[in-house]
Each structure stands twice: as C-alpha cells, then as structure tokens.
Design a protein around this motif. Structure first.
Motif, mmCIF file in Angstrom:
data_model
loop_
_atom_site.group_PDB
_atom_site.id
_atom_site.type_symbol
_atom_site.label_atom_id
_atom_site.label_comp_id
_atom_site.label_asym_id
_atom_site.label_seq_id
_atom_site.Cartn_x
_atom_site.Cartn_y
_atom_site.Cartn_z
ATOM 1 N N ASP A 22 91.760 -98.408 47.396
ATOM 2 C CA ASP A 22 90.304 -98.486 47.007
ATOM 3 C C ASP A 22 89.581 -97.876 47.869
ATOM 4 O O ASP A 22 89.904 -97.895 48.790
ATOM 5 C CB ASP A 22 89.903 -100.003 46.425
ATOM 6 N N ASP A 23 88.259 -97.428 47.513
ATOM 7 C CA ASP A 23 87.264 -97.123 48.502
ATOM 8 C C ASP A 23 87.152 -98.145 49.247
ATOM 9 O O ASP A 23 86.826 -99.656 48.828
ATOM 10 C CB ASP A 23 86.040 -96.821 47.758
ATOM 11 N N GLU A 24 87.003 -98.071 50.867
ATOM 12 C CA GLU A 24 86.704 -99.040 51.449
ATOM 13 C C GLU A 24 85.402 -99.686 51.245
ATOM 14 O O GLU A 24 85.181 -100.925 51.425
ATOM 15 C CB GLU A 24 86.575 -98.443 52.947
ATOM 16 N N SER A 30 97.770 -92.344 51.603
ATOM 17 C CA SER A 30 96.499 -92.090 52.279
ATOM 18 C C SER A 30 95.488 -91.773 51.270
ATOM 19 O O SER A 30 94.468 -91.640 51.546
ATOM 20 C CB SER A 30 96.515 -90.968 53.057
ATOM 21 N N GLY A 31 95.883 -91.477 50.042
ATOM 22 C CA GLY A 31 94.934 -91.405 48.906
ATOM 23 C C GLY A 31 94.713 -89.819 48.510
ATOM 24 O O GLY A 31 95.550 -88.952 49.071
ATOM 25 N N ASP A 32 94.043 -89.151 47.532
ATOM 26 C CA ASP A 32 94.266 -87.939 47.096
ATOM 27 C C ASP A 32 93.023 -87.341 47.058
ATOM 28 O O ASP A 32 92.544 -86.110 46.372
ATOM 29 C CB ASP A 32 95.027 -87.966 45.491
ATOM 30 N N SER A 33 91.917 -87.725 47.870
ATOM 31 C CA SER A 33 90.674 -87.030 48.022
ATOM 32 C C SER A 33 90.236 -86.421 49.281
ATOM 33 O O SER A 33 89.125 -86.257 49.539
ATOM 34 C CB SER A 33 89.599 -88.160 47.374
ATOM 35 N N GLY A 34 91.408 -86.213 49.826
ATOM 36 C CA GLY A 34 90.834 -85.821 51.256
ATOM 37 C C GLY A 34 90.222 -86.630 51.932
ATOM 38 O O GLY A 34 90.541 -87.896 52.086
ATOM 39 N N ALA A 35 89.159 -86.410 52.757
ATOM 40 C CA ALA A 35 88.330 -87.403 53.535
ATOM 41 C C ALA A 35 87.548 -87.923 52.695
ATOM 42 O O ALA A 35 86.714 -89.027 53.205
ATOM 43 C CB ALA A 35 87.220 -86.345 54.561
ATOM 44 N N GLY A 36 87.493 -87.699 51.115
ATOM 45 C CA GLY A 36 86.472 -88.255 50.422
ATOM 46 C C GLY A 36 85.007 -87.804 50.443
ATOM 47 O O GLY A 36 84.650 -87.240 51.483
ATOM 48 N N ALA A 74 78.537 -88.899 53.108
ATOM 49 C CA ALA A 74 79.398 -89.381 54.170
ATOM 50 C C ALA A 74 80.812 -89.201 53.522
ATOM 51 O O ALA A 74 81.022 -89.137 52.355
ATOM 52 C CB ALA A 74 79.290 -90.736 54.880
ATOM 53 N N PHE A 75 81.843 -89.021 54.562
ATOM 54 C CA PHE A 75 83.176 -89.105 54.041
ATOM 55 C C PHE A 75 83.477 -90.652 53.520
ATOM 56 O O PHE A 75 82.582 -91.723 53.761
ATOM 57 C CB PHE A 75 83.896 -88.931 55.073
ATOM 58 N N ARG A 76 84.618 -90.834 52.736
ATOM 59 C CA ARG A 76 84.975 -92.307 52.174
ATOM 60 C C ARG A 76 86.463 -92.784 52.285
ATOM 61 O O ARG A 76 87.021 -92.197 51.491
ATOM 62 C CB ARG A 76 84.439 -91.972 50.473
ATOM 63 N N PRO A 77 86.592 -93.377 53.492
ATOM 64 C CA PRO A 77 87.881 -93.738 53.565
ATOM 65 C C PRO A 77 88.376 -94.833 52.434
ATOM 66 O O PRO A 77 87.691 -95.618 51.773
ATOM 67 C CB PRO A 77 87.920 -94.452 55.027
ATOM 68 N N SER A 78 89.786 -94.841 52.486
ATOM 69 C CA SER A 78 90.173 -95.934 51.200
ATOM 70 C C SER A 78 90.967 -96.941 52.083
ATOM 71 O O SER A 78 91.571 -96.801 53.195
ATOM 72 C CB SER A 78 91.230 -95.021 50.842
ATOM 73 N N PHE A 79 91.066 -98.179 51.368
ATOM 74 C CA PHE A 79 91.611 -99.289 51.857
ATOM 75 C C PHE A 79 92.815 -99.730 50.706
ATOM 76 O O PHE A 79 92.718 -99.411 49.733
ATOM 77 C CB PHE A 79 90.838 -100.380 51.984
ATOM 78 N N PRO A 80 93.970 -99.879 51.413
ATOM 79 C CA PRO A 80 94.346 -100.421 52.592
ATOM 80 C C PRO A 80 94.697 -99.240 53.437
ATOM 81 O O PRO A 80 95.346 -99.566 54.682
ATOM 82 C CB PRO A 80 95.558 -101.282 52.094
#
Ligand code: NAG
Ligand code: NAG
Ligand code: NAG
Ligand code: NAG
Ligand code: NAG
Length: 471
Positions: free
Chosen positions: A235-237, A266-272, A281-287
């Motif tokens: 999910d989005d952090e 790690s997710g499929d949206s690059g830096a998001g 801003a970029f959008r990190p993903s958790f976990p």
C-alpha cells in the motif's frame, strides 16, 4: 443515512488491550445505533457516522477521540476511526506494456528461461527434509490447484518439482482464480523446486487494505512455519498510520529473529507520485519501505527475445521511506549511490534521502507466462513476479544450509549488504518512472554500479550467491 442491508459493518479497534489479539468491535446494521454508542463509549469524544460513496459505505468518526489513561499505555494504535479507504490496489499488472506488445511476441519468461538466466542446474532443487516456503495472499485472491498442475505439466519439464501445494492456511475461496495468486504459487515452486510450499490465504481488510498485521500475528502464533515467505502486495506508505506500520514492524522483527525471511515486492509504479496541491513528491510503498524486510525490484532482458543481461524494468518500485530512518546495514551503500549519482538525482523535495532505501535485490519482472483459470496467459508483468522467483532461490539456499547443519538465513539484509553485490548480476542500465510533471518529467531514480534504489544490488547468479551465503 442508514441503509437496510444485512451486511456487517466493521470497525477495528486493534490492540485495545495489551494482548496479541486485535480486538474487533462489530457494528451490525441490525443494531447500528447501539453498536455505534458502544464504540463512542470506548473512545470518548468520537462521533461515528456512516459515509457513503457510489458503491461503498464506511463508518468513521467526524470528531477526535481520546482513550482512558489506564488503557493508553497498553495501546499500539486505534484504527478505522478517521482514515478513509484509498483506492485499493495490488501490484499485479496483467495488461501488456503497450510499448513492448507491438514487437514480435515470441519469447516470454517461463521457468526454463529463469533457471537458465539465474544458472540453476537441473540438480539445483530442494533436497533438505522439512524445508518449506510460502506465499501470502490477500484481497480475495485464490490460486487453483488445477492451474498449478497444468502450469507444471506445460513448463516444468526440465526440472524436478512439486505440482501441488502442501498446505493452505486460511480459507481458500471458491470462484475464479486470481492472477496474482496463480503467479506467486507457480513461480516460487519453479525456482524453489522440489520444496514444500504453503499458501497463507488472508481474508478481510484493515481499513479496506491488506490485513498485514493479522497475517503476521497468525505467523507469530504458529510454531512450525516455512522459512521463506513472499508477498506481492503493498500500500502507499501515506495511506497507513505510522503507529500501525510500527506495530507491523515489531512483528517483522520477531519473525526475523526466528529465522524467517520475509520478501516483499517493491511495487510497480517506479518512485511513485503523490500530488499534493501544486507540489508533487515520490510515493513510497509499505511494507516495501520497512527496514525489517527484504524488498525485491524488477528487471527485463536487454533484448526481450534473448537470454541477455538485464536492465531496469521502468516500473520497478524503489526509493526512500518518508517514515522509517535508514538502517545501519545499508548506510554506506546508499551514501555511495547518492554521492556518485550527484547532480543526476531528482530534486530533494521529492524524497527523503535519510529514509530506508529500497529495493534490496531484484529479478526479472517482465513478460511472464502464467496459467490462471486453466488458460495460459502471456505478458504478465510486475515485481509480483520477481518476488517469488527470488524467494524460491533463497529457499534452495536455506536447504543447502540445513544440509550442512547451518542455521537458516532469517532476515537477509544485513548479510546481503555485507556481500557488496557478490553473487549477484549488477544491473546498471535504465531508470524507473515517477511523476509526470515538468520538473522530473516521469523520471525517478536510475540504476548504477553497485546498489541503487531501482534494482538494489542486482539479480541472483544462483551458484555464486549460494557459495557466498554458505560462508
Ligand atoms: C460502482 O458499481 C458499478 C456497477 O457494478 C460500476 O459500474 C461502477 O464503476 C462502480 N463505481 C465505482 C466508483 O467503483
Ligand atoms: C552464469 O550465467 C552467466 C550469464 O548467463 C554466465 O556468464 C556464467 O558463466 C554462468 N556461471 C557462473 C558460475 O557464473
Ligand atoms: C526432493 O526432496 C526430497 C525431500 O523433500 C528429497 O528427499 C529428495 O532427495 C529431493 N530430490 C532431489 C533430486 O534432490
Ligand atoms: C493460536 O494458536 C492456538 C493453538 O494452535 C489456537 O488455539 C489459537 O486460536 C491461535 N490464535 C490465533 C490468534 O491464531
Ligand atoms: C516438518 O515436517 C513435519 C512432519 O512431516 C510436518 O508435519 C511439518 O508441517 C513440517 N514443517 C514445515 C514447516 O514444513
């Protein structure tokens, strides 16, 4: 407004007590008003209402709450009170990358291709008794045993493998198979061949997203567990509370010291990309951004029709957590990257260079064949694919360690970063995607020699990685 449906309305008050078990308060529509009163009594100040969108309705409080002092010190977090559900997502990307689908459509990634690329010989299969591995499924994704056996009869000819899952923990739903679930099971059993495989099937939601904490609490309560678990969900952090993520991190640490390796896509949206007013801003993903798990990025073949070296898959999730500090084990690797990349880095307003950086490792994530609902499907892509592929190889390494009387790997990162890329193919080419705005124009970070926040340390060269991790 109240609707006359029989659906249960659920509000979570997780860990209201200091027990391991989350406490759930169920608000049923039969007695919505009295259940609401009960919730408002537990959380003084709160005022619950039902909020509806087109197809969806949730109970949330319009006012702040407090908790009694005697309870407060025992409380990790209170969930389901204020946050509204974000758009639900998982990482599967089954639609073809339009750029590539126009070119000749012959080669796709199959177990044979993976085993060639990562140098797995026909004797590199599991041999240790009682070694096992698992995938965890969420969001009502189920695999079908018939798909797995069909996949293995189509693609499993060149290596010894299992064609059935050993154990399903949780309820296997009926209905259609999910592409994510099919992919995960089929590929962890292709690299981690001849190893018992379990599926953890996790029903329910936490604030409309994956109930990661409930799954971890389940693991925590089990004494006999597979050593490697791969999870292709995230999910989005910024859609989760820090208190909730911190509580999950505690469970990740507990699993690590038990010898369990947790691998997340790690997710499929690059830096998001997160749009905040005029600023992006970029959008990190958790976990993926947790310092206590191993995060797997994605690559593609340089020449998509040949077994060539790998380059960045531009969707590969990566970047820096905005919540968790950079752990010591990666500080020098990340510093070296930041220093070398220098002026080619995105503007600092887009990310937190002192945060936990990910991914840690990578594998092919592009153009896989998957059998789902008895149909072979090409062009399945995403770090959903690379994660079970790496997981299976770690299981093989655990097996070799067990046969030598060594302990299993457990939390891999401190050891992985000490290897400085030994046993891995360094991926140095390509950048991943990010915000489509004037400032960064869709470009996030770029791969570079050694560690980078797009492909981590690179992809496994199995015999060399095995040798390095047997040391
Ligand atoms: C709501 O449901 C309808 C019918 O199932 C669907 O066509 C529509 O796209 C849904 N809307 C949203 C916002 O999910
Ligand atoms: C592994 O694969 C690479 C590339 O396919 C090849 O160059 C190498 O010789 C293989 N063997 C080892 C042990 O690295
Ligand atoms: C396959 O795994 C079993 C243990 O689960 C082991 O006894 C057997 O030797 C393995 N086969 C090979 C070829 O290693
Ligand atoms: C924990 O394990 C025990 C014994 O297997 C079981 O009875 C109990 O329901 C489990 N609790 C949870 C939260 O899974
Ligand atoms: C280990 O072996 C026992 C006996 O066959 C089995 O019941 C158990 O599930 C295995 N454990 C794992 C984690 O695979």
């Amino acid at each position: 407004s109240e609707s006359k449906s029989n659906h249960k309305r659920e509000v979570h008050f997780e860990n209201l007590q200091s027990f391991l078990l989350p406490v759930h308060v169920y608000l049923t529509s039969d007695c919505y008003v009295c259940a609401r009163r009960q919730a408002e009594k537990l959380l003084p100040g709160s005022r619950f209402h039902r909020y509806s969108s087109e197809n969806h309705s949730v109970l949330r409080s319009s006012a702040p709450y407090s908790v009694p002092d005697e309870v407060h010190s025992h409380l990790d977090f209170v969930g389901g009170v204020h946050r509204f559900p974000p758009k639900v997502q998982d990482f599967i990307n089954s639609s073809p990358h339009s750029k590539r689908s126009e070119a000749g459509l012959h080669l796709g990634v199959t177990p044979y291709i993976l085993r060639q690329r990562y140098n797995l010989s026909s004797s590199d299969v599991g041999g240790a008794p009682n070694n096992s591995q698992a995938v965890a499924q969420f969001l009502e994704q189920y695999y079908h045993p018939a798909d797995l056996s069909e996949f293995m009869s189509m693609f499993g000819g060149s290596f010894l493998h299992h064609s059935a899952v050993e154990r399903v923990v949780g309820t296997q739903g009926g209905g259609k198979a999910g592409l994510e679930a099919s992919l995960d099971v089929e590929y962890i059993m292709s690299t981690g061949a001849n190893i018992s495989t379990w599926v953890f099937s996790n029903a329910g939601r936490h604030e409309s997203q994956e109930p990661f904490l409930q799954w971890m609490l389940l693991l925590s309560n089990m004494s006999d567990l597979p050593w490697v678990h791969t999870i292709s969900y995230g999910d989005d952090e910024d859609s989760l509370s820090t208190a909730y993520m911190t509580r999950i991190n505690t469970e990740f640490m507990k699993a690590g010291v038990r010898g369990i390796s947790l691998l997340f896509a790690s997710g499929d949206s690059g830096a998001g990309c997160r749009h905040m007013g005029k600023e992006n801003a970029f959008r990190p993903s958790f976990p993926a951004s947790s310092p206590y798990v191993t995060t797997v990025g994605g690559t593609s073949f340089k020449n998509p029709f040949k077994l060539t070296e790998e380059v960045t898959d531009y969707i590969s999730g990566g970047g820096f957590s905005n919540v968790f500090k950079m752990p010591d084990y990666q500080a020098s690797a990340v510093d070296a990257y930041l220093r070398t990349a220098g002026s080619s880095l995105p503007p600092q307003s887009y990310y937190s260079p002192t945060g936990r950086a990910y991914p840690d490792i990578a594998a092919l994530s592009d153009n896989y064949w998957v059998v789902s609902n008895r149909v072979p499907i090409p062009w399945v892509s995403g770090t959903s694919a690379s994660t079970p592929v790496v997981g299976g190889m770690l299981s093989l390494i655990n097996g070799q360690r067990l046969l030598k009387g060594l302990p299993v790997l457990g939390f891999l990162n401190p050891r992985l970063y000490k290897l400085q890329g030994l046993g891995l193919f360094d991926v140095t080419d390509g950048c991943h995607l990010s915000c489509l705005d004037e400032e960064v124009q869709g470009k996030g970070f770029c791969a570079a020699p050694s560690w980078d926040p797009v492909t981590g340390w690179g992809t496994p060269n199995y015999p060399k990685l095995l040798a390095a991790l047997l040391n």
